[in-house]
Write a protein that holds these residues in place. Structure first.
Motif, PDB file in Angstrom:
ATOM      1  N   SER A 106       0.829  -1.208   0.000  1.00 23.80           N
ATOM      2  CA  SER A 106       0.000   0.000   0.000  1.00 23.80           C
ATOM      3  C   SER A 106       0.861   1.255   0.000  1.00 23.80           C
ATOM      4  O   SER A 106       0.510   2.254  -0.621  1.00 23.80           O
ATOM      5  CB  SER A 106      -0.909   0.007   1.228  1.00 23.80           C
ATOM      6  N   THR A 140      -5.852   2.020   1.443  1.00 27.10           N
ATOM      7  CA  THR A 140      -5.635   0.847   0.604  1.00 27.10           C
ATOM      8  C   THR A 140      -5.445  -0.402   1.460  1.00 27.10           C
ATOM      9  O   THR A 140      -5.780  -1.505   1.042  1.00 27.10           O
ATOM     10  CB  THR A 140      -4.378   1.057  -0.266  1.00 27.10           C
ATOM     11  N   SER A 212     -12.444   3.084  -1.608  1.00 27.20           N
ATOM     12  CA  SER A 212     -12.466   3.582  -2.981  1.00 27.20           C
ATOM     13  C   SER A 212     -12.786   5.071  -3.026  1.00 27.20           C
ATOM     14  O   SER A 212     -12.573   5.734  -4.026  1.00 27.20           O
ATOM     15  CB  SER A 212     -13.497   2.799  -3.785  1.00 27.20           C
TER      16      SER A 212
END
Lengths: 218, 258
Positions: A106, A140, A212
């Motif tokens: 990430s 993430t 998201s």
């Protein structure tokens, strides 16, 4: 033995299973961040040592690791751990190794332009990581963490093999007493694990949706 | 524009692995000067200002900022490679605006502009916000301070990026093809902001640009890079109307055809 009685017996193991998951989960999280950050460190030796740790724990059997810590350590070094501690340490180190890959991935997934903008604003290395990179990487990481926490819950069943009286251990006891109960006991056990995992499943779904949002490409 | 140069490149070279992008050039930039760097893509223009911003390390040569060597420092009487502390000290003189804006997506527009002043300059939140709001007003985006970057158009994002750099009050501002990633109709608003800045200021500005009319309008000097060399430089009128080298002639011809 009725289903209700079986549930009653197995429920006595819920505390062990859940507390084992929570405590080893916290350890895994700490390990994941320490190891994940070490793997993107500028120091080669730090990166190397962490890679050895991560690949060792990912590459060998969790059960064998558990036996090592519980049975071999006392013989070899005289370090005697109670089963709960042994379970926490093994699960924490093992899942921490997996989760550190999520942390590393990430961090690396944050576009380099973000680091460059932070350099251009004269932020120090620590500030860049703390203020710019990690907050973005965290979003993430969350779905991956959700996923791994479900796996951790299920992996706690292994500690029944080092005498810890979790749900799995109690189920084995019931089955040993009466073989004809196998189907009933393990059927109910499946459902009970699933019920415990349910909040984690819902949580990781939610986090996935949230992740998201707000992570634009700029 | 007299006195000592604020930025000096001395025989600076840069290679990426086998590829030598810059083959050694000298360039002095005076305080307050507006310099545009033009040239075909791949000529190392962007690398020049990335080295000045400390994002890229020169392979050879020296870069001097305000009299101080950027990539080398003295330590126990010896000349050694600069450490992070040294780089950070000099970097404070310089600000940069990027082609792809590089705003921080997880922060509001205001926070984008206050984060560095608070943590790097040590201003308190109130002072930082005051400064940031002033700069956002300057680029015409005062009303967007509570928005997030993804809610803005490309042109607006780039104006925020300019404000964000200005809040740090750099002596030298670098603009790296800041309109190249924009839709054509958004280019104007960004160029206007830069033009205002150029007209107001004693700020030194170095621009990499493909907007030739714009370069002509705002620059004191235009520098042409091709094939890794500083091929030609001079005042914009001279360079654009009376190019000497064949390389620049053919470069400008290609532009006027489009």
């Amino acid at each position: 033995m009725s289903a209700a009685e079986i549930v009653e017996v197995l429920s006595r193991g819920v505390t062990v299973t859940v507390s084992l998951m929570l405590v080893s989960g916290i350890l895994a999280l700490v390990v994941a961040f320490v190891a994940g950050l070490s793997r993107v460190s500028g120091l080669k030796i730090v990166r190397f040592l962490t890679t050895v740790y991560v690949e060792f724990f990912r590459g060998t059997s969790l059960l064998v690791q558990l036996f090592w810590i519980f049975f071999v350590l006392p013989q070899l070094f005289g370090i005697r751990l109670d089963p709960f501690m042994a379970g926490v340490i093994t699960l924490g180190l093992n899942y921490g190794a997996y989760a550190s890959e999520i942390v590393r991935g990430s961090i690396l997934a944050v576009p380099d332009g973000q680091r460059e903008a932070a350099v251009a604003l004269n932020m120090s290395k620590t500030q860049r990581m703390r203020l710019i990179i990690l907050p973005q990487a965290l979003r993430t990481m969350l779905p991956g963490f959700g996923n791994i926490s479900i796996e951790l819950l299920k992996a706690t069943a292994l500690v029944s093999l080092i005498t810890l009286q979790d749900m799995m251990y109690l189920a084995q006891n019931l089955r040993a007493a009466d073989y004809s109960l196998s189907l009933k006991v393990f059927g109910i056990l499946l459902v009970m694990y699933f019920v415990l995992a349910l909040p984690l499943i819902v949580l990781s779904r939610y986090l996935e949706k949230r992740a998201s949002r707000g992570v634009a490409n700029t | 524009m007299t006195g000592k140069p604020i930025v000096q490149f001395q025989n600076v070279k840069k290679s990426f692995d086998e590829l030598e992008v810059l083959k050694g050039f000298d360039l002095d930039i005076m305080p307050g000067e507006k310099v545009s760097i033009i040239g075909p893509s791949g000529s190392g223009k962007t690398t020049i200002i990335r080295m000045l911003m400390t994002l890229e390390k020169p392979t050879d040569g020296e870069i001097i900022v305000d009299g101080q060597n950027l990539w080398h420092m003295e330590s126990n009487g010896k000349w050694v490679e600069a450490n992070e502390k040294h780089l950070s000290k000099i970097r404070g003189n310089i600000g940069m605006v990027f082609q792809h804006f590089n705003l921080f997506p997880h922060m509001t527009i205001l926070r984008n502009c206050t984060e560095a002043p608070v943590h790097v300059l040590g201003l308190n939140k109130k002072e930082a916000e005051q400064r940031a709001k002033q700069m956002l007003a300057k680029v015409g985006l005062a009303e967007k301070e509570k928005n997030y970057p993804f809610q803005l158009s490309g042109g607006q994002k780039q104006r925020v990026a300019i404000a964000r750099a200005l809040v740090m009050q750099p002596k030298v501002m670098l603009f790296d093809e800041v309109t190249s990633a924009l839709d054509p109709e958004l280019v104007g608003e960004v160029l206007r902001v830069i033009k205002d800045l150029a007209e107001q200021g004693d700020m030194t500005m170095i621009l990499i640009t493909h907007e030739m009319d714009f370069a002509m309008e705002i620059s004191d000097r235009v520098v042409f890079f091709a094939d890794g060399y500083l091929t030609e430089e001079g005042p914009p009128e001279e360079l654009f109307n009376n190019p000497k080298s064949d390389r620049l002639k053919s470069f400008l011809q290609r532009f006027s055809k489009v």
